[in-house]
Design an enzyme around this catalytic site. Structure first.
Site, PDB file in Angstrom:
ATOM      1  N   ASP A  18      -8.631  -5.283  -5.985  1.00 41.19           N
ATOM      2  CA  ASP A  18      -8.424  -4.050  -5.227  1.00 41.19           C
ATOM      3  C   ASP A  18      -8.636  -2.836  -6.116  1.00 41.19           C
ATOM      4  O   ASP A  18      -8.046  -2.747  -7.203  1.00 41.19           O
ATOM      5  CB  ASP A  18      -7.003  -4.038  -4.654  1.00 41.19           C
ATOM      6  CG  ASP A  18      -6.657  -2.744  -3.928  1.00 41.19           C
ATOM      7  OD1 ASP A  18      -7.580  -2.132  -3.343  1.00 41.19           O
ATOM      8  OD2 ASP A  18      -5.480  -2.365  -3.922  1.00 41.19           O
ATOM      9  N   HIS A  22      -6.750  -5.879  -1.545  1.00 40.41           N
ATOM     10  CA  HIS A  22      -5.684  -4.937  -1.215  1.00 40.41           C
ATOM     11  C   HIS A  22      -4.555  -5.585  -0.429  1.00 40.41           C
ATOM     12  O   HIS A  22      -3.389  -5.271  -0.645  1.00 40.41           O
ATOM     13  CB  HIS A  22      -6.280  -3.774  -0.418  1.00 40.41           C
ATOM     14  CG  HIS A  22      -5.333  -2.642  -0.190  1.00 40.41           C
ATOM     15  ND1 HIS A  22      -4.878  -1.831  -1.204  1.00 40.41           N
ATOM     16  CD2 HIS A  22      -4.756  -2.189   0.943  1.00 40.41           C
ATOM     17  CE1 HIS A  22      -4.064  -0.916  -0.708  1.00 40.41           C
ATOM     18  NE2 HIS A  22      -3.962  -1.106   0.589  1.00 40.41           N
ATOM     19  N   SER A  32       0.811  -1.198   0.000  1.00 39.31           N
ATOM     20  CA  SER A  32       0.000   0.000   0.000  1.00 39.31           C
ATOM     21  C   SER A  32       0.861   1.271   0.000  1.00 39.31           C
ATOM     22  O   SER A  32       1.592   1.516  -0.949  1.00 39.31           O
ATOM     23  CB  SER A  32      -0.975  -0.033   1.180  1.00 39.31           C
ATOM     24  OG  SER A  32      -1.970   0.947   1.039  1.00 39.31           O
TER      25      SER A  32
END
Length: 477
Positions: free
Chosen positions: A394, A451, A196
């Protein structure tokens, strides 16, 4: 938007390997210290004026017989106590590589990834005690989990860091002190993994390490050379100018669910071109806090929030990290577990656990819109293996956006790499995704993963992790 899901560090001089003379060792100190009923192994590192205080083999999380673990603190700056949790490799720890893991956010604790994705233990079926994770990354590597910036996880003290670039020296300082305390790991291959907002942290931290290695070689500073071989970032946020446009495209057209209709898609593209794109360009040109914060606010208000509102229409419960219906996401059972007094005492933690600290300082400093493609370029050119891998369910850091980032990295093989097509990647004969690779750059799209990629596809994630650090490269099985 990354911090919605997940809600870091001046450099200090360090001793070099050659500087570990008899006279220097005389001023380094090792002893056991009792504090609040916890016995800490202490290493006072004279060169950095830092102090390691750690508990050995707490019995928490990693319970495989014969596998050692250490948890505790390293002072990385004035009243800056950074938490680390180290796990030996389950197989051949004497020769296994060393891998550092920090999470994204900004401000997400490393324990989030440890317990929900790639660590030695996880929580299954709403159990309140963790069990061993057979797909832990320490099946292959010695794993060093780091809570950064200060205020995240179990780290505590002066939380003054507010940007990726200012965070890097403190992580390097931690690694230097760690190597001096545990010199058996100095000669190992070193890699770093993140996710991320790790698309910011990973490239910049590893580039800083490579630059410090060069400074050590020139004799500009003293320190331990770190043998960097690889960087891996899953579902990373690298470049908002590239990835925000990809977010619009992905919201309109993806294999799972259309999040916006055609007319709204056209409106968002117009907002991107007329409002967001010029703001991104100004941020890149000036680099000022004001201009970069303005760019962040523009794309948040003009793109992110409208897409979120549209995506929620007609859906009672929705998660941008997995746009499938129904979605799944990692449990947060570890938070309550790590907030237990008995667990904290066993680990040697001195403050309560915070899974996500405030992202505010990074947001207001304008850190988010800054591109870290230049850092990726430096690493690829330096011969570091770079893995950009993305779960394809995601939205937040979606695979077309990260593919665009990989294709945009300037290096000698850029044109050839960008023109390559993705080919199947298999695990035991089953297709798990697609990938392309050239020399030391790899891009991967992983099917049916959101994610937090290893949570969704743990077995293939471990295979990819292992292959990234081996000289043979990524090979379907």
């Amino acid at each position: 938007m990354r911090w919605i899901l997940e809600f870091a560090i001046g450099a200090l001089l360090v001793t070099s390997t050659t500087a570990r003379s008899t006279s220097l060792r005389a001023v380094n100190k090792r002893y056991v210290e009792e504090r609040n009923g916890v016995n800490y192994n202490v290493f006072e590192h004279a060169a950095t004026n830092s102090k390691l205080s750690f508990v050995e083999n707490s019995g928490i999380c990693e319970t495989t017989p014969g596998v050692n673990q250490y948890s505790g603190y390293i002072t990385v700056g004035p009243n800056m106590n950074m938490w680390f949790w180290f796990f030996e490799a389950r197989r051949n720890p004497q020769k296994a590589p060393l891998v550092a893991y920090w999470d994204g956010g900004p401000g997400t604790a490393a324990e989030y990834g440890l317990f929900t994705q790639n660590g030695p233990c996880h929580f299954v079926n709403n159990e309140t005690e963790p069990s061993l994770n057979p797909y832990s990354f320490n099946e292959y590597a010695n794993m060093l989990y780091i809570d950064q910036p200060i205020g995240t996880g179990f780290s505590y003290g002066n939380a003054t860091v507010n940007s990726t670039k200012s965070a890097a020296p403190y992580v390097w300082n931690l690694l230097q002190a760690f190597y001096d305390s545990f010199p058996e790991y100095e000669s190992r291959d070193f890699s770093a993994f993140s996710q991320s907002y790790g698309g910011h942290f990973g490239p910049e931290f590893v580039r800083y390490i490579v630059d410090q290695n060069a400074a050590i070689e020139r004799g500009d500073i003293q320190g331990t050379d770190i043998n960097v071989v690889a960087l891996g970032v899953s579902n990373g946020w690298f470049d908002s100018a590239i990835q925000e446009k990809a977010n619009i495209e992905f919201a309109y057209k993806n294999q799972y669910r259309q999040l916006i209709n055609e007319s709204f898609y056209e409106e968002l593209l117009d907002s991107y071109e007329t409002i967001c794109k010029p703001a991104f360009a100004k941020c890149t040109a000036t680099g000022t806090t004001e201009d970069c914060f303005t760019a962040y606010m523009n794309y948040t208000n003009e793109i992110e929030w409208p897409i979120l509102a549209s995506a929620r229409e007609g859906v009672s419960d929705f998660y941008l990290g997995d746009i499938r219906v129904p979605y799944s996401r990692p449990p947060t059972t570890h938070v309550e577990y790590l907030q237990r007094a008995d667990v904290q005492k066993a680990l040697g933690a001195r403050v309560n656990y915070t899974d996500s600290s405030s992202a505010g300082p990074f947001i207001y400093s304008g850190d988010d819109p800054i591109s870290f493609i230049p850092a990726l370029s430096d690493l690829v050119k330096a011969g570091v293996r770079v893995l950009i891998w993305t779960g394809d369910a995601d939205y937040l850091c979606n695979w077309p956006g990260t593919l665009d980032v990989a294709d945009a990295i300037p290096w000698s093989g850029q044109e050839i790499f960008a023109n390559q097509t993705l080919v199947p990647y298999t695990l035991h004969g089953t297709e798990k995704g697609t990938f392309k690779t050239l020399d030391n750059l790899v891009f991967m799209r992983i099917y049916e993963a959101g994610h937090n990629l290893p949570f969704y596809q743990p077995e293939v994630s471990l295979q990819i992790f292992r292959q990234t650090m081996e000289k043979g490269g990524l090979v379907p099985t």
